[in-house]
Design an enzyme around this catalytic site. Structure first.
Site, PDB file in Angstrom:
ATOM      1  N   ARG A  17       6.755  -1.505   3.900  1.00 23.74           N
ATOM      2  CA  ARG A  17       7.043  -2.785   4.541  1.00 23.74           C
ATOM      3  C   ARG A  17       6.926  -4.005   3.627  1.00 23.74           C
ATOM      4  O   ARG A  17       7.351  -5.092   3.993  1.00 23.74           O
ATOM      5  CB  ARG A  17       6.166  -2.958   5.785  1.00 23.74           C
ATOM      6  CG  ARG A  17       6.802  -2.276   6.993  1.00 23.74           C
ATOM      7  CD  ARG A  17       6.034  -2.547   8.244  1.00 23.74           C
ATOM      8  NE  ARG A  17       4.782  -1.816   8.240  1.00 23.74           N
ATOM      9  CZ  ARG A  17       3.812  -1.990   9.132  1.00 23.74           C
ATOM     10  NH1 ARG A  17       3.951  -2.900  10.068  1.00 23.74           N
ATOM     11  NH2 ARG A  17       2.711  -1.293   9.084  1.00 23.74           N
ATOM     12  N   ASP A 107      -5.969  -2.727   0.431  1.00 18.56           N
ATOM     13  CA  ASP A 107      -5.089  -3.757   1.010  1.00 18.56           C
ATOM     14  C   ASP A 107      -5.850  -4.636   2.001  1.00 18.56           C
ATOM     15  O   ASP A 107      -5.246  -5.365   2.781  1.00 18.56           O
ATOM     16  CB  ASP A 107      -3.885  -3.107   1.694  1.00 18.56           C
ATOM     17  CG  ASP A 107      -4.283  -2.230   2.875  1.00 18.56           C
ATOM     18  OD1 ASP A 107      -5.477  -2.126   3.186  1.00 18.56           O
ATOM     19  OD2 ASP A 107      -3.373  -1.638   3.494  1.00 18.56           O
ATOM     20  N   GLY A 143      -8.370   2.490  15.529  1.00 20.20           N
ATOM     21  CA  GLY A 143      -9.288   3.494  16.063  1.00 20.20           C
ATOM     22  C   GLY A 143     -10.336   2.789  16.916  1.00 20.20           C
ATOM     23  O   GLY A 143     -10.805   1.715  16.569  1.00 20.20           O
ATOM     24  N   GLU A 157      -8.724   7.732  17.275  1.00 15.98           N
ATOM     25  CA  GLU A 157      -7.482   7.080  16.839  1.00 15.98           C
ATOM     26  C   GLU A 157      -6.603   6.806  18.057  1.00 15.98           C
ATOM     27  O   GLU A 157      -6.589   7.574  19.029  1.00 15.98           O
ATOM     28  CB  GLU A 157      -6.748   7.978  15.838  1.00 15.98           C
ATOM     29  CG  GLU A 157      -7.447   8.083  14.491  1.00 15.98           C
ATOM     30  CD  GLU A 157      -7.756   6.731  13.871  1.00 15.98           C
ATOM     31  OE1 GLU A 157      -6.816   5.969  13.610  1.00 15.98           O
ATOM     32  OE2 GLU A 157      -8.950   6.422  13.656  1.00 15.98           O
ATOM     33  N   ARG A 318      -0.905 -26.328 -19.125  1.00 13.28           N
ATOM     34  CA  ARG A 318      -0.641 -24.888 -19.270  1.00 13.28           C
ATOM     35  C   ARG A 318      -1.756 -24.222 -20.073  1.00 13.28           C
ATOM     36  O   ARG A 318      -2.612 -24.890 -20.639  1.00 13.28           O
ATOM     37  CB  ARG A 318       0.727 -24.701 -19.909  1.00 13.28           C
ATOM     38  CG  ARG A 318       1.863 -25.123 -18.949  1.00 13.28           C
ATOM     39  CD  ARG A 318       3.211 -25.090 -19.632  1.00 13.28           C
ATOM     40  NE  ARG A 318       3.443 -23.823 -20.289  1.00 13.28           N
ATOM     41  CZ  ARG A 318       4.255 -23.675 -21.348  1.00 13.28           C
ATOM     42  NH1 ARG A 318       4.888 -24.714 -21.858  1.00 13.28           N
ATOM     43  NH2 ARG A 318       4.422 -22.493 -21.887  1.00 13.28           N
ATOM     44  N   ASN A 371       7.582 -28.034 -31.279  1.00 15.43           N
ATOM     45  CA  ASN A 371       6.713 -26.952 -31.763  1.00 15.43           C
ATOM     46  C   ASN A 371       7.459 -25.651 -32.026  1.00 15.43           C
ATOM     47  O   ASN A 371       6.913 -24.740 -32.613  1.00 15.43           O
ATOM     48  CB  ASN A 371       5.583 -26.696 -30.750  1.00 15.43           C
ATOM     49  CG  ASN A 371       6.109 -26.269 -29.400  1.00 15.43           C
ATOM     50  OD1 ASN A 371       7.153 -26.735 -28.961  1.00 15.43           O
ATOM     51  ND2 ASN A 371       5.397 -25.370 -28.737  1.00 15.43           N
ATOM     52  N   SER A 390       5.846 -44.952 -28.877  1.00 14.79           N
ATOM     53  CA  SER A 390       6.649 -44.287 -27.847  1.00 14.79           C
ATOM     54  C   SER A 390       7.879 -43.612 -28.441  1.00 14.79           C
ATOM     55  O   SER A 390       8.406 -44.050 -29.460  1.00 14.79           O
ATOM     56  CB  SER A 390       7.104 -45.324 -26.820  1.00 14.79           C
ATOM     57  OG  SER A 390       5.973 -45.815 -26.142  1.00 14.79           O
TER      58      SER A 390
HETATM   59  C1  UD1 Z   1      -7.160   3.497   9.790  1.00 18.84           C
HETATM   60  C2  UD1 Z   1      -8.263   4.161  10.588  1.00 18.84           C
HETATM   61  C3  UD1 Z   1      -8.398   3.413  11.937  1.00 18.84           C
HETATM   62  C4  UD1 Z   1      -8.686   1.957  11.691  1.00 18.84           C
HETATM   63  C5  UD1 Z   1      -7.613   1.343  10.785  1.00 18.84           C
HETATM   64  C6  UD1 Z   1      -8.038  -0.042  10.374  1.00 18.84           C
HETATM   65  C7  UD1 Z   1      -8.297   6.537  10.006  1.00 18.84           C
HETATM   66  C8  UD1 Z   1      -7.883   7.895  10.411  1.00 18.84           C
HETATM   67  N1  UD1 Z   1      -7.927   5.549  10.831  1.00 18.84           N
HETATM   68  O1  UD1 Z   1      -5.960   3.700  10.494  1.00 18.84           O
HETATM   69  O2  UD1 Z   1      -9.455   3.975  12.692  1.00 18.84           O
HETATM   70  O3  UD1 Z   1      -8.751   1.249  12.913  1.00 18.84           O
HETATM   71  O4  UD1 Z   1      -7.454   2.122   9.572  1.00 18.84           O
HETATM   72  O5  UD1 Z   1      -7.015  -0.660   9.658  1.00 18.84           O
HETATM   73  O6  UD1 Z   1      -8.973   6.395   9.016  1.00 18.84           O
HETATM   74  N2  UD1 Z   1      -4.729   5.934   2.736  1.00 18.84           N
HETATM   75  C9  UD1 Z   1      -4.684   6.693   1.590  1.00 18.84           C
HETATM   76  N3  UD1 Z   1      -4.254   7.973   1.674  1.00 18.84           N
HETATM   77  C10 UD1 Z   1      -3.895   8.555   2.852  1.00 18.84           C
HETATM   78  C11 UD1 Z   1      -3.934   7.757   4.028  1.00 18.84           C
HETATM   79  C12 UD1 Z   1      -4.365   6.460   3.932  1.00 18.84           C
HETATM   80  O7  UD1 Z   1      -5.014   6.200   0.499  1.00 18.84           O
HETATM   81  O8  UD1 Z   1      -3.542   9.721   2.846  1.00 18.84           O
HETATM   82  C13 UD1 Z   1      -5.194   4.539   2.637  1.00 18.84           C
HETATM   83  C14 UD1 Z   1      -4.091   3.528   2.920  1.00 18.84           C
HETATM   84  O9  UD1 Z   1      -3.473   3.087   1.716  1.00 18.84           O
HETATM   85  C15 UD1 Z   1      -4.852   2.392   3.571  1.00 18.84           C
HETATM   86  C16 UD1 Z   1      -6.022   3.077   4.249  1.00 18.84           C
HETATM   87  O10 UD1 Z   1      -6.168   4.336   3.628  1.00 18.84           O
HETATM   88  O11 UD1 Z   1      -5.353   1.483   2.606  1.00 18.84           O
HETATM   89  C17 UD1 Z   1      -5.831   3.225   5.753  1.00 18.84           C
HETATM   90  O12 UD1 Z   1      -4.678   3.967   5.995  1.00 18.84           O
HETATM   91  P1  UD1 Z   1      -3.707   3.607   7.178  1.00 18.84           P
HETATM   92  O13 UD1 Z   1      -2.591   4.573   7.164  1.00 18.84           O
HETATM   93  O14 UD1 Z   1      -3.410   2.168   7.167  1.00 18.84           O
HETATM   94  O15 UD1 Z   1      -4.657   3.961   8.417  1.00 18.84           O
HETATM   95  P2  UD1 Z   1      -4.489   3.455   9.907  1.00 18.84           P
HETATM   96  O16 UD1 Z   1      -3.597   4.395  10.633  1.00 18.84           O
HETATM   97  O17 UD1 Z   1      -4.182   2.030   9.916  1.00 18.84           O
END
Ligand code: UD1
Ligand code: MG
Length: 454
Positions: A17, A107, A143, A157, A318, A371, A390
């Site tokens: 996104r 993030d 969650g 979840e 700068r 420069n 000037s």
């Molecule tokens: C997750 C939580 C949820 C919470 C929410 C908050 C879980 C199962 N769920 O859901 O309870 O309310 O975050 O924002 O943990 N990531 C990886 N590898 C993976 C999956 C995810 O590195 O395989 C990282 C993503 O880059 C991200 C974070 O983990 O930074 C959360 O993943 P995301 O897919 O956003 O989880 P949600 O479904 O939002």
């Protein structure tokens, strides 16, 4: 806190996104990548190291956190199988043995060190896990935290939640602290029998409870767990972050006339009694000394502004600019890689690059350091107490000695000795009555054409 701590920053498995060729966690707020904010916060909460779990661009992500204040290792999660699977990608780092693990998202940059310390304090009191929850205006998608008698029993979840569970407003922010000695065992037992078929880190809560361990949730403000998943959220995170920095700057003794129009970088330092007028932009690496004034619409980056100095309006500093005490850089001036001495003035419409300007020297309006010769950069060195008339062009490399005086409109290609007067322009010639004869000749020619009907 004497307990050791490792932060695990999850930064793999991003969506598309952002519509970007740059990995999401490398997008900046306050002039610094999201993931570097997270690593710096972890360091501020006492983490000795960070383990970064990435899906791509491992080297760039590692470089981004290199300056965060502690050691970082990078671990590749090549398949996106869920948050528990992501944490296990950092198995080697976890195995080194820490008292506390902090699970953070790359993030989610606005989490505060105080909140992480509060979660670690819960572990220090004997809990195996402390989850950071929040109460969003709209809980859809998060969650839900299922509590019973002050302890956390499970995290459900959205996709797996019953209608009753969906009605719970207390949600998982994603950040949690885990007992570092038990983490690998607990996470290793997580399965993927759920609606998404993913290994959910959130299942660790029920597993720990079944083992008779204590699990708790604490609450943070919604803005702290704001996750960036598109450019709109990136702008929102930036806005929240900037608002906090402005408050800090004002509380530390700077005056911001219109705070909402001032943009800070993560490392901006303002001394006491600094006055910042509206619409000023600070890029990374700016320090402003006590009592300096930054007039409206100025842009500063990599610059050191001495006490009592005055910048702008409409000035650009700068990288490599160093202004000594009381120096002035006025409207429509650009200064780059230059040292400007105490009380020196560059007041109007000038470019001073790769240069030094001595104390009390006055650089007249429209002065330009030439420069760059199209291939290389060259230095201009102007001494103290000099006067540059000037519209002078200084063709570098060149030196102007202390106390020298340069006539306006000069194009200098040779050094000027100390206390000498240099004039490098065509000598003026006045021709008496010549303007009148030109005018009369012109008028006559015009009349002749009219008469010929042209
Ligand atoms: C997750 C939580 C949820 C919470 C929410 C908050 C879980 C199962 N769920 O859901 O309870 O309310 O975050 O924002 O943990 N990531 C990886 N590898 C993976 C999956 C995810 O590195 O395989 C990282 C993503 O880059 C991200 C974070 O983990 O930074 C959360 O993943 P995301 O897919 O956003 O989880 P949600 O479904 O939002
Ligand atoms: Mg998410």
């Amino acid at each position: 806190m004497s307990r050791t701590c490792l932060s695990i920053i999850l930064a793999a498995g991003e969506g598309s996104r952002m519509k970007s060729s740059v990995t999401k966690v490398l997008h900046p707020i306050g002039g610094r990548p999201l993931v570097a904010h997270v690593a710096a916060t972890a360091a501020a909460a006492g983490a000795q190291a960070s383990a970064l779990v990435v899906g791509r661009d491992a080297e760039a992500v590692a470089a981004a956190v290199a300056g965060a204040g502690h050691a970082a290792s990078v671990h590749l999660q090549s398949e996106r199988l869920g948050t528990a699977h992501a944490v296990l990608a950092a198995r080697e780092a976890i195995g080194a043995g820490y008292d506390d693990l902090l699970i953070l998202y790359g993030d989610t940059p606005l989490i505060r060190p105080e909140t992480l310390l509060a979660a670690r304090a819960v572990l220090a009191e004997g809990a195996a896990i402390c989850v950071i929850g929040f109460r969003p205006a709209d809980p859809t998608g998060y969650g839900r935290l299922i509590e019973e008698g002050g302890t956390l029993k499970a995290i459900r979840e959205e996709k797996d939640a019953s209608a009753e569970e969906k009605a719970i407003g207390f949600c998982n922010g994603g950040v949690m602290a885990i007992d570092g000695r038990r983490a690998l065992d607990l996470i290793g037992r997580i399965g993927n029998a759920n609606a998404k078929g993913e290994y959910y880190l959130t299942d660790i809560v029920e597993i720990a409870c079944a083992d008779g361990l204590s699990v708790r949730a604490i609450e943070a403000a919604e803005k702290e767990v704001l996750g960036v998943d598109d450019r709109v959220k990136l702008a929102r995170a930036e806005a929240v972050w900037q608002a906090d920095r402005r408050m800090e700057a004002m509380r530390a003794g700077a005056t911001l006339i219109a705070p909402d129009t001032v943009t800070f970088a993560y490392d901006t330092v303002l001394g006491r009694d600094v006055l910042v007028e509206p619409n000023v932009f600070f890029g990374p690496g700016v320090t402003v000394g006590e009592g300096a004034v930054i007039h409206a619409f100025s842009h500063l980056e990599g610059a050191e502004v001495g006490p009592g100095a005055s910048i702008g309006p409409f000035a650009r500093l700068r990288p490599g600019t160093r202004l000594a005490d009381g120096a002035k850089v006025g409207n429509f001036c650009e200064v780059k890689n230059a040292v400007v001495g105490e009380g020196a003035k560059i007041n109007h419409l000038s470019y001073i690059g790769d240069a030094s300007v001595g104390a009390r020297t006055n650089v007249g309006a429209g002065t330009i350091t030439c420069n760059y010769d199209g291939f290389l950069k060259h230095r201009t060195e102007i001494g103290a107490d000099a006067f540059i008339g000037s519209d002078t062009a200084l063709v570098a490399p060149i030196r102007v000695g202390d106390g020298a005086y340069v006539g306006s409109g000069s194009t200098l290609t040779e050094d000027v000795p100390a206390d000498a007067l240099a004039i490098a322009r065509a000598r003026q010639v006045n021709k008496p009555e010549r303007a009148r004869s030109i005018r009369e000749r012109g008028k006559a020619a015009k009349a002749q054409r009219r008469a010929a009907g042209e």
